[in-house]
Design a protein around this motif. Structure first.
Motif, PDB file in Angstrom:
ATOM      1  N   LEU A   1       0.766  -1.230  -0.168  1.00  0.00           N
ATOM      2  CA  LEU A   1       0.037  -0.006  -0.042  1.00  0.00           C
ATOM      3  C   LEU A   1       0.789   1.110  -0.143  1.00  0.00           C
ATOM      4  O   LEU A   1       0.448   2.390  -0.531  1.00  0.00           O
ATOM      5  CB  LEU A   1      -1.123   0.083   1.277  1.00  0.00           C
ATOM      6  CG  LEU A   1      -2.046  -1.106   1.008  1.00  0.00           C
ATOM      7  CD1 LEU A   1      -2.861  -0.953   2.491  1.00  0.00           C
ATOM      8  CD2 LEU A   1      -3.011  -0.628  -0.147  1.00  0.00           C
ATOM      9  N   ASP A   2       2.197   1.315   0.600  1.00  0.00           N
ATOM     10  CA  ASP A   2       2.832   2.508   0.705  1.00  0.00           C
ATOM     11  C   ASP A   2       3.789   2.498  -0.814  1.00  0.00           C
ATOM     12  O   ASP A   2       3.964   3.715  -0.985  1.00  0.00           O
ATOM     13  CB  ASP A   2       4.094   2.014   1.580  1.00  0.00           C
ATOM     14  CG  ASP A   2       4.001   2.952   2.730  1.00  0.00           C
ATOM     15  OD1 ASP A   2       3.064   3.903   3.162  1.00  0.00           O
ATOM     16  OD2 ASP A   2       4.665   2.500   3.917  1.00  0.00           O
ATOM     17  N   LEU A   3       3.205   1.621  -1.787  1.00  0.00           N
ATOM     18  CA  LEU A   3       3.748   1.862  -2.864  1.00  0.00           C
ATOM     19  C   LEU A   3       2.956   2.590  -3.829  1.00  0.00           C
ATOM     20  O   LEU A   3       3.452   3.297  -4.786  1.00  0.00           O
ATOM     21  CB  LEU A   3       4.170   0.612  -3.840  1.00  0.00           C
ATOM     22  CG  LEU A   3       5.190  -0.283  -3.261  1.00  0.00           C
ATOM     23  CD1 LEU A   3       5.261  -1.541  -3.737  1.00  0.00           C
ATOM     24  CD2 LEU A   3       6.627   0.461  -3.288  1.00  0.00           C
ATOM     25  N   GLU A   4       1.817   2.770  -3.258  1.00  0.00           N
ATOM     26  CA  GLU A   4       0.733   3.539  -4.120  1.00  0.00           C
ATOM     27  C   GLU A   4       1.054   5.120  -3.895  1.00  0.00           C
ATOM     28  O   GLU A   4       1.232   5.671  -2.642  1.00  0.00           O
ATOM     29  CB  GLU A   4      -0.749   3.349  -3.415  1.00  0.00           C
ATOM     30  CG  GLU A   4      -1.071   1.722  -3.768  1.00  0.00           C
ATOM     31  CD  GLU A   4      -1.339   1.460  -5.071  1.00  0.00           C
ATOM     32  OE1 GLU A   4      -2.110   2.220  -5.785  1.00  0.00           O
ATOM     33  OE2 GLU A   4      -1.081   0.412  -5.647  1.00  0.00           O
ATOM     34  N   ASP A   5       0.897   5.875  -4.922  1.00  0.00           N
ATOM     35  CA  ASP A   5       1.108   7.495  -4.742  1.00  0.00           C
ATOM     36  C   ASP A   5       0.248   8.124  -3.903  1.00  0.00           C
ATOM     37  O   ASP A   5       0.620   8.969  -2.948  1.00  0.00           O
ATOM     38  CB  ASP A   5       1.116   8.038  -6.303  1.00  0.00           C
ATOM     39  CG  ASP A   5       2.318   7.593  -7.081  1.00  0.00           C
ATOM     40  OD1 ASP A   5       3.320   7.082  -6.473  1.00  0.00           O
ATOM     41  OD2 ASP A   5       1.942   7.466  -8.319  1.00  0.00           O
TER      42      ASP A   5
ATOM     43  N   GLN B   1     -13.469   8.183  -0.301  1.00  0.00           N
ATOM     44  CA  GLN B   1     -14.302   9.318  -1.056  1.00  0.00           C
ATOM     45  C   GLN B   1     -15.800   9.208  -0.451  1.00  0.00           C
ATOM     46  O   GLN B   1     -16.768   9.920  -1.070  1.00  0.00           O
ATOM     47  CB  GLN B   1     -14.383   9.033  -2.400  1.00  0.00           C
ATOM     48  CG  GLN B   1     -12.898   9.397  -3.019  1.00  0.00           C
ATOM     49  CD  GLN B   1     -12.838   9.146  -4.459  1.00  0.00           C
ATOM     50  OE1 GLN B   1     -13.634   8.560  -5.042  1.00  0.00           O
ATOM     51  NE2 GLN B   1     -11.435   9.502  -4.997  1.00  0.00           N
ATOM     52  N   GLY B   2     -16.207   8.238   0.495  1.00  0.00           N
ATOM     53  CA  GLY B   2     -17.478   8.117   1.045  1.00  0.00           C
ATOM     54  C   GLY B   2     -18.334   6.839   0.504  1.00  0.00           C
ATOM     55  O   GLY B   2     -19.434   6.806   1.102  1.00  0.00           O
ATOM     56  N   GLY B   3     -17.750   6.134  -0.199  1.00  0.00           N
ATOM     57  CA  GLY B   3     -18.611   5.053  -0.729  1.00  0.00           C
ATOM     58  C   GLY B   3     -18.397   3.742  -0.059  1.00  0.00           C
ATOM     59  O   GLY B   3     -17.694   3.779   1.134  1.00  0.00           O
ATOM     60  N   ARG B   4     -18.799   2.750  -0.397  1.00  0.00           N
ATOM     61  CA  ARG B   4     -18.841   1.325   0.402  1.00  0.00           C
ATOM     62  C   ARG B   4     -18.027   0.488  -0.698  1.00  0.00           C
ATOM     63  O   ARG B   4     -18.021   0.530  -1.959  1.00  0.00           O
ATOM     64  CB  ARG B   4     -20.008   0.957   0.805  1.00  0.00           C
ATOM     65  CG  ARG B   4     -20.649   1.718   1.740  1.00  0.00           C
ATOM     66  CD  ARG B   4     -21.818   1.161   2.458  1.00  0.00           C
ATOM     67  NE  ARG B   4     -22.619   1.844   3.368  1.00  0.00           N
ATOM     68  CZ  ARG B   4     -22.210   1.451   4.730  1.00  0.00           C
ATOM     69  NH1 ARG B   4     -21.301   0.478   5.123  1.00  0.00           N
ATOM     70  NH2 ARG B   4     -22.796   2.022   5.735  1.00  0.00           N
ATOM     71  N   ALA B   5     -17.411  -0.775  -0.156  1.00  0.00           N
ATOM     72  CA  ALA B   5     -17.012  -1.524  -0.920  1.00  0.00           C
ATOM     73  C   ALA B   5     -16.958  -2.954  -0.383  1.00  0.00           C
ATOM     74  O   ALA B   5     -16.780  -3.216   0.992  1.00  0.00           O
ATOM     75  CB  ALA B   5     -15.344  -1.581  -1.163  1.00  0.00           C
TER      76      ALA B   5
ATOM     77  N   GLU C   1      -7.243  -4.077  -6.679  1.00  0.00           N
ATOM     78  CA  GLU C   1      -8.587  -4.062  -6.234  1.00  0.00           C
ATOM     79  C   GLU C   1      -8.732  -3.350  -4.986  1.00  0.00           C
ATOM     80  O   GLU C   1      -9.551  -2.604  -4.731  1.00  0.00           O
ATOM     81  CB  GLU C   1      -9.197  -5.541  -6.231  1.00  0.00           C
ATOM     82  CG  GLU C   1      -9.527  -6.015  -7.751  1.00  0.00           C
ATOM     83  CD  GLU C   1     -10.199  -7.434  -7.657  1.00  0.00           C
ATOM     84  OE1 GLU C   1     -10.656  -7.844  -6.644  1.00  0.00           O
ATOM     85  OE2 GLU C   1      -9.725  -8.243  -8.664  1.00  0.00           O
ATOM     86  N   LEU C   2      -7.879  -3.800  -4.024  1.00  0.00           N
ATOM     87  CA  LEU C   2      -7.692  -3.366  -2.697  1.00  0.00           C
ATOM     88  C   LEU C   2      -7.655  -1.756  -2.546  1.00  0.00           C
ATOM     89  O   LEU C   2      -8.274  -1.026  -1.936  1.00  0.00           O
ATOM     90  CB  LEU C   2      -6.717  -3.734  -1.683  1.00  0.00           C
ATOM     91  CG  LEU C   2      -6.532  -3.292  -0.172  1.00  0.00           C
ATOM     92  CD1 LEU C   2      -8.052  -3.598   0.464  1.00  0.00           C
ATOM     93  CD2 LEU C   2      -5.473  -4.222   0.403  1.00  0.00           C
ATOM     94  N   GLY C   3      -6.687  -1.400  -3.457  1.00  0.00           N
ATOM     95  CA  GLY C   3      -6.439   0.024  -3.540  1.00  0.00           C
ATOM     96  C   GLY C   3      -7.499   0.835  -4.162  1.00  0.00           C
ATOM     97  O   GLY C   3      -7.817   1.699  -3.605  1.00  0.00           O
TER      98      GLY C   3
END
Length: 190
Positions: A10-14, A109-113, A99-101
């Motif tokens: 996850l830390d690799l994500e900008d 952003q306020g959604g659900r997953a 997919e996790l990202g």
């Protein structure tokens, strides 16, 4: 090991910054309260406090941190409890990192997953037990007799037996022990 690997990926994500990792639920709750992250990822099975316990406490505190459960458990009862606790995401541990990202961004952003694989399972496995039937099964699981349960619940022993009978029928169980096992397996006694 999984926590460390997930954190590194996850830390690799900008646009994602990991600001803490906890070894157990108590530590996670403490870190969330002190670090005030936008989002936290919790496992259902954590020592000391489960991820669901942490989510419920955050909801009771009206904490702004959004919660995502990352789990291997596809039990409808866990999902239902998570929704009552205000969890915004319920995902499988073996989901690809992209997919996790995407799910984390949506929740941020306020959604659900919810993992698609889990969604159908949860849709099909709604808890058939009433609140009172769950209470009676929980007490039966503790080994209480119908008379003892009746005293705790301010009911008659006959009414308690009726609730047990209804629960056994609804779960298509052989007896109360079987009903308790079925309810536990589905997470309906949590």
């Amino acid at each position: 090991m999984l926590r460390g690997a997930l954190s590194a990926l996850l830390d690799l994500e900008d646009d994602i910054e990991v600001i803490g990792q906890a070894e157990n639920g108590e530590q996670a709750l403490s870190m969330i309260e002190s670090l005030v992250p936008d989002l936290c990822i919790l496992d259902i099975e954590m020592p000391k406090l489960t991820g669901l316990d942490v989510a419920e406490r955050l909801k009771a505190q009206k904490h702004s941190c959004r919660v995502v459960i990352l789990t291997t458990f596809s039990r409808a009862g866990y999902f239902q409890r998570a929704m009552r606790a205000g969890v915004q995401g319920f995902l499988l541990k073996d989901s690809p990192i992209d997919e996790l990202g995407a799910a984390l961004r949506s929740v941020h952003q306020g959604g659900r997953a919810v993992s698609p694989e889990l969604a159908m399972t949860f849709w099909e496995a709604e808890n058939p037990l009433s609140e009172r039937e769950r209470e009676v099964l929980k007490l039966a699981a503790e080994g209480l007799s119908a008379v003892d349960m009746a005293g705790k619940l301010f009911l008659t022993a006959g009414t308690v037996r009726n609730y047990l009978s209804e629960a056994i029928q609804k779960l298509e169980a052989k007896n109360r022990i079987d009903a308790i096992g079925i309810a536990r397996k589905n997470g309906w006694l949590d």
